[in-house]
Design a protein around this motif. Structure first.
Motif, mmCIF file in Angstrom:
data_model
loop_
_atom_site.group_PDB
_atom_site.id
_atom_site.type_symbol
_atom_site.label_atom_id
_atom_site.label_comp_id
_atom_site.label_asym_id
_atom_site.label_seq_id
_atom_site.Cartn_x
_atom_site.Cartn_y
_atom_site.Cartn_z
ATOM 1 N N ARG A 32 43.065 28.292 15.778
ATOM 2 C CA ARG A 32 42.528 29.624 16.002
ATOM 3 C C ARG A 32 41.001 29.552 16.042
ATOM 4 O O ARG A 32 40.377 28.944 15.165
ATOM 5 N N ARG A 33 40.411 30.209 17.039
ATOM 6 C CA ARG A 33 38.985 30.096 17.293
ATOM 7 C C ARG A 33 38.333 31.476 17.383
ATOM 8 O O ARG A 33 38.975 32.471 17.728
ATOM 9 N N ASP A 34 37.038 31.534 17.090
ATOM 10 C CA ASP A 34 36.220 32.740 17.223
ATOM 11 C C ASP A 34 35.321 32.587 18.450
ATOM 12 O O ASP A 34 35.096 31.476 18.927
ATOM 13 N N ASN A 35 34.795 33.709 18.944
ATOM 14 C CA ASN A 35 34.050 33.711 20.205
ATOM 15 C C ASN A 35 34.882 33.022 21.287
ATOM 16 O O ASN A 35 34.404 32.141 21.994
ATOM 17 N N ASP A 91 33.807 28.747 18.393
ATOM 18 C CA ASP A 91 33.578 28.543 16.964
ATOM 19 C C ASP A 91 34.884 28.453 16.188
ATOM 20 O O ASP A 91 35.876 29.085 16.551
ATOM 21 N N PRO A 92 34.890 27.693 15.087
ATOM 22 C CA PRO A 92 36.108 27.583 14.285
ATOM 23 C C PRO A 92 36.434 28.889 13.575
ATOM 24 O O PRO A 92 35.541 29.632 13.163
ATOM 25 N N LEU A 93 37.710 29.158 13.426
ATOM 26 C CA LEU A 93 38.176 30.340 12.714
ATOM 27 C C LEU A 93 39.225 29.940 11.673
ATOM 28 O O LEU A 93 39.044 30.179 10.486
ATOM 29 N N GLN A 94 40.303 29.304 12.143
ATOM 30 C CA GLN A 94 41.376 28.961 11.213
ATOM 31 C C GLN A 94 42.275 27.890 11.817
ATOM 32 O O GLN A 94 42.519 27.866 13.024
ATOM 33 N N GLY A 95 42.752 27.001 10.963
ATOM 34 C CA GLY A 95 43.794 26.054 11.342
ATOM 35 C C GLY A 95 45.004 26.290 10.471
ATOM 36 O O GLY A 95 44.877 26.470 9.249
ATOM 37 N N LEU A 96 46.199 26.322 11.075
ATOM 38 C CA LEU A 96 47.422 26.624 10.340
ATOM 39 C C LEU A 96 48.501 25.616 10.704
ATOM 40 O O LEU A 96 48.849 25.473 11.874
ATOM 41 N N LEU A 97 49.008 24.921 9.690
ATOM 42 C CA LEU A 97 50.120 23.988 9.850
ATOM 43 C C LEU A 97 51.305 24.540 9.077
ATOM 44 O O LEU A 97 51.188 24.870 7.893
ATOM 45 N N ARG A 98 52.453 24.639 9.754
ATOM 46 C CA ARG A 98 53.647 25.184 9.104
ATOM 47 C C ARG A 98 54.850 24.293 9.412
ATOM 48 O O ARG A 98 55.049 23.898 10.563
ATOM 49 N N GLU A 125 43.567 26.476 6.616
ATOM 50 C CA GLU A 125 42.136 26.315 6.337
ATOM 51 C C GLU A 125 41.395 27.382 7.127
ATOM 52 O O GLU A 125 41.443 27.404 8.354
ATOM 53 N N THR A 126 40.716 28.285 6.411
ATOM 54 C CA THR A 126 40.020 29.402 7.047
ATOM 55 C C THR A 126 38.515 29.215 6.930
ATOM 56 O O THR A 126 37.990 28.975 5.835
ATOM 57 N N GLN A 127 37.831 29.332 8.061
ATOM 58 C CA GLN A 127 36.378 29.206 8.111
ATOM 59 C C GLN A 127 35.721 30.582 8.054
ATOM 60 O O GLN A 127 36.339 31.592 8.421
ATOM 61 N N PRO A 128 34.467 30.665 7.612
ATOM 62 C CA PRO A 128 33.768 31.950 7.683
ATOM 63 C C PRO A 128 33.494 32.331 9.132
ATOM 64 O O PRO A 128 33.034 31.511 9.922
ATOM 65 N N TYR A 129 33.804 33.552 9.502
ATOM 66 C CA TYR A 129 33.578 34.037 10.860
ATOM 67 C C TYR A 129 33.351 35.541 10.797
ATOM 68 O O TYR A 129 33.687 36.206 9.813
ATOM 69 N N GLY A 130 32.783 36.086 11.872
ATOM 70 C CA GLY A 130 32.523 37.517 11.931
ATOM 71 C C GLY A 130 31.328 37.918 11.079
ATOM 72 O O GLY A 130 30.673 37.096 10.424
ATOM 73 N N ASP A 131 31.052 39.216 11.073
ATOM 74 C CA ASP A 131 29.925 39.738 10.296
ATOM 75 C C ASP A 131 30.227 39.780 8.804
ATOM 76 O O ASP A 131 29.306 39.751 7.979
ATOM 77 N N PHE A 132 31.501 39.859 8.452
ATOM 78 C CA PHE A 132 31.903 39.951 7.044
ATOM 79 C C PHE A 132 33.023 38.935 6.789
ATOM 80 O O PHE A 132 34.201 39.250 6.985
#
Length: 258
Positions: free
Chosen positions: A56-59, A63-70, A91-98
């Motif tokens: 999962r990506r931002d912009n 930019d990194p947003l999240q990786g999910l393995l299930r 694994e969740t990365q900081p993204y967005g204004d908040f």
């Protein structure tokens, strides 16, 4: 007359509170891109192994947003009911204004989940109902100076997804058939550690798919995700409004066939 007046005042109060609460929300808008692999290996008449990874990506993609393995073990109770028990690493990365983490740090989450999927067919339309219960161990930092999480908070979440899909040619989604799919999923947090986000998320997707054969399907489309943060900013609830694209690759392998 008195009763009507009381009802009118109560209604006015509800409308006023709704308007006020909407005006006090903070909206964080992000453009996202989700790329996913979903795989199933059938190992017997009743059992199969599920695996997936979502990037999962931002912009959109920058930019990194999240990786999910299930991963999980499926049990086909009957032709219309599948049960799954599994584990997920996120694994969740900081993204967005908040950022989701209050210190603006990345964090790890471990999940155990139980899932039931009911499927049915109404004329040309395939319908599925997916119910999922999650026990989430969410990493957190007790102070801003730490470089790694030093605690894990147990959160509970209930999810329900309704998905419909219809072939764009013929009467069923057979080999070499394009199809249209749509789904909506709501995620609800509960338990003693839930904060602001009892309503946790809502996801709406519209997809164009193509079934090459029983082993491979491809899907691409639009995703809208609404996320409520579990914390307030200046005593205001924060909602992410995330819009973007989604690309899925679905692989099915029957290991019972020689």
């Amino acid at each position: 007359m008195k009763t009507n007046a009381i009802l009118f005042l109560a209604l006015l109060s509800l409308v006023g509170n709704r308007t006020f609460s909407q005006n006090t929300r903070i909206t964080d808008r992000n453009q996202i891109g989700w790329l996913g692999y979903f795989g199933t290996v059938k190992i017997s008449d009743k059992y199969s192994i599920h695996s997936e990874y979502q990037w999962r990506r931002d912009n959109y993609i920058q930019d990194p947003l999240q990786g999910l393995l299930r991963v999980g073990l499926n049990y086909q109770a009957n032709p219309k009911l599948q049960l799954r028990l599994g584990y997920a690493w996120i694994e969740t990365q900081p993204y967005g204004d908040f950022p989701i983490n209050g210190f603006g740090k990345d964090f790890t989450e471990h999940r155990i989940f139980q899932m039931a999927t009911l499927t049915d067919k109404l004329s040309l339309v395939d319908i599925s109902h997916r119910f999922m219960l999650e026990q989430r161990f969410v990493g957190r930092y007790t102070n801003a100076e730490l470089e790694r999480e030093d605690d894990y908070l147990l959160l509970h979440r209930l999810r329900y997804m309704l998905r419909v899909q219809v072939p764009l040619k013929g009467t069923s989604i057979a080999d070499h058939t394009p199809y249209l799919a749509a789904y909506n999923e709501i995620l609800i947090g509960f338990g003693k550690n839930v904060n602001e986000n009892i309503f946790d998320q809502n996801r709406l997707g519209i997809l164009l798919g193509y079934k090459l054969n029983n082993q491979l399907r491809l899907e691409a489309g639009y995703l809208n995700q609404t996320v409520q943060l579990g914390r307030e900013i200046e005593q205001r609830n924060v909602f992410q409004n995330n819009n973007g694209f989604i690309l899925n690759t679905i692989i099915n392998i029957d290991a019972t066939k020689k």
